[in-house]
Design an enzyme around this catalytic site. Sequence first.
Site, mmCIF file in Angstrom:
data_model
loop_
_atom_site.group_PDB
_atom_site.id
_atom_site.type_symbol
_atom_site.label_atom_id
_atom_site.label_comp_id
_atom_site.label_asym_id
_atom_site.label_seq_id
_atom_site.Cartn_x
_atom_site.Cartn_y
_atom_site.Cartn_z
ATOM 1 N N GLY A 50 43.711 -12.998 -32.461
ATOM 2 C CA GLY A 50 43.472 -14.476 -32.797
ATOM 3 C C GLY A 50 43.688 -15.263 -31.378
ATOM 4 N N GLU A 51 44.447 -16.207 -31.354
ATOM 5 C CA GLU A 51 44.699 -16.599 -29.911
ATOM 6 C C GLU A 51 46.179 -16.653 -29.826
ATOM 7 O OE1 GLU A 51 42.746 -17.388 -27.447
ATOM 8 O OE2 GLU A 51 44.593 -17.962 -26.532
ATOM 9 N N SER A 52 46.516 -15.974 -28.675
ATOM 10 C CA SER A 52 47.823 -15.714 -28.344
ATOM 11 C C SER A 52 48.677 -17.139 -28.032
ATOM 12 C CB SER A 52 48.211 -14.905 -27.308
ATOM 13 O OG SER A 52 47.917 -15.043 -26.014
ATOM 14 N N CYS A 82 45.433 -7.018 -30.147
ATOM 15 C CA CYS A 82 44.680 -8.049 -29.352
ATOM 16 C C CYS A 82 45.721 -9.160 -29.041
ATOM 17 C CB CYS A 82 43.559 -8.530 -30.050
ATOM 18 S SG CYS A 82 42.220 -9.007 -28.840
ATOM 19 N N ARG A 111 45.541 -11.351 -20.093
ATOM 20 C CA ARG A 111 45.007 -11.884 -21.117
ATOM 21 C C ARG A 111 43.449 -11.858 -20.576
ATOM 22 N NH1 ARG A 111 45.608 -17.581 -21.629
ATOM 23 N NH2 ARG A 111 44.445 -17.509 -23.796
ATOM 24 N N ILE A 139 37.485 -8.060 -28.449
ATOM 25 C CA ILE A 139 37.030 -9.460 -28.574
ATOM 26 C C ILE A 139 37.908 -10.255 -27.431
ATOM 27 C CG2 ILE A 139 36.695 -11.205 -29.860
ATOM 28 C CD1 ILE A 139 36.394 -9.375 -32.467
ATOM 29 N N ARG A 140 37.448 -10.487 -26.547
ATOM 30 C CA ARG A 140 38.132 -11.473 -25.373
ATOM 31 C C ARG A 140 39.678 -10.781 -25.212
ATOM 32 N NH1 ARG A 140 37.007 -16.011 -23.731
ATOM 33 N NH2 ARG A 140 39.182 -16.853 -23.758
ATOM 34 N N HIS A 188 40.537 -4.402 -32.227
ATOM 35 C CA HIS A 188 40.655 -4.883 -33.665
ATOM 36 C C HIS A 188 40.260 -3.588 -34.350
ATOM 37 C CE1 HIS A 188 40.963 -9.352 -32.968
ATOM 38 N NE2 HIS A 188 40.575 -9.100 -31.865
ATOM 39 N N GLU A 190 40.821 -3.467 -37.628
ATOM 40 C CA GLU A 190 40.699 -4.018 -39.045
ATOM 41 C C GLU A 190 39.255 -4.266 -39.392
ATOM 42 O OE1 GLU A 190 41.711 -5.615 -36.551
ATOM 43 O OE2 GLU A 190 41.265 -7.800 -36.556
HETATM 44 N N1 GLN Z 1 41.909 -13.758 -25.995
HETATM 45 C C1 GLN Z 1 42.836 -13.961 -26.824
HETATM 46 C C2 GLN Z 1 44.292 -14.589 -26.500
HETATM 47 O O1 GLN Z 1 44.447 -14.554 -25.418
HETATM 48 C C3 GLN Z 1 43.181 -12.526 -27.733
HETATM 49 C C4 GLN Z 1 41.859 -12.385 -28.573
HETATM 50 C C5 GLN Z 1 41.966 -11.812 -29.617
HETATM 51 O O2 GLN Z 1 43.092 -11.670 -30.401
HETATM 52 N N2 GLN Z 1 40.749 -11.320 -30.223
HETATM 53 O O3 GLN Z 1 45.230 -14.512 -27.302
#
Ligand code: GLN
Length: 208
Positions: A50-52, A82, A111, A139-140, A188, A190
């Site tokens: 997700g987004e940390s 991630c 990150r 993904i990012r 990921h 999942e």
């Molecule tokens: N870029 C996200 C972060 O810094 C991580 C991306 C992800 O969990 N797919 O949290």
Amino acid sequence: MTTTPTVGVLALQGDVREHVEALESAGARAVPVRRRSELEAVDGLVLPGGESTTIDKLLRIFELDEPLRDAVKTGLPVYGSCAGMILLADRIEAGIEGQRTLGGMDVTVRRNAFGRQVDSFEADLDVVGIEGAVRTVFIRAPWIEQAGPDVEVLARIPSHASDGSRVAVGAGKIVAARQGRLLATSFHPEITGDARVHALFVTMVRAS
Ligand code: GLN
């Protein structure tokens, strides 16, 4: 430990349903975790991507940050994917001002490490403890920049892609690691329909 362990999925943000399904096909009973009482009832926990920075904020709002830190310290098996990997890291590079992690793994994560040009990509990787290549989706994603002596490296970005071309960004970087009861992947698993990484984690939960 019972043969069917109960594994929680932190359900504040991210691919909760996908992790629940992967855990169930890996032989666990999977439940979403949003409250302290739910955390106390699980044998292991998955921290989804997700987004940390957002998950950090939500953990504080839901008053789960301290209980989770304690759970990690007292040996709860935790798998972070991630953003979840970022949460498990003791040190973080390129975090935002004030961003905190739960910590537990003696690693420095970077990150958004792969940068804009290769924001998202897929690769077949060898992962220690899993037979045959694993299709991985980034993904990012973060990578592990530095790992302490107690960290077991499970996967790195190869220097060459399967077509023989040189990998431009991240060659040799650690993207899966384990330290004791903690497991982390940059990718990921999942969303690929392959539950072998989850099965590896369920084995760790059973052994704990
Ligand atoms: N870029 C996200 C972060 O810094 C991580 C991306 C992800 O969990 N797919 O949290």
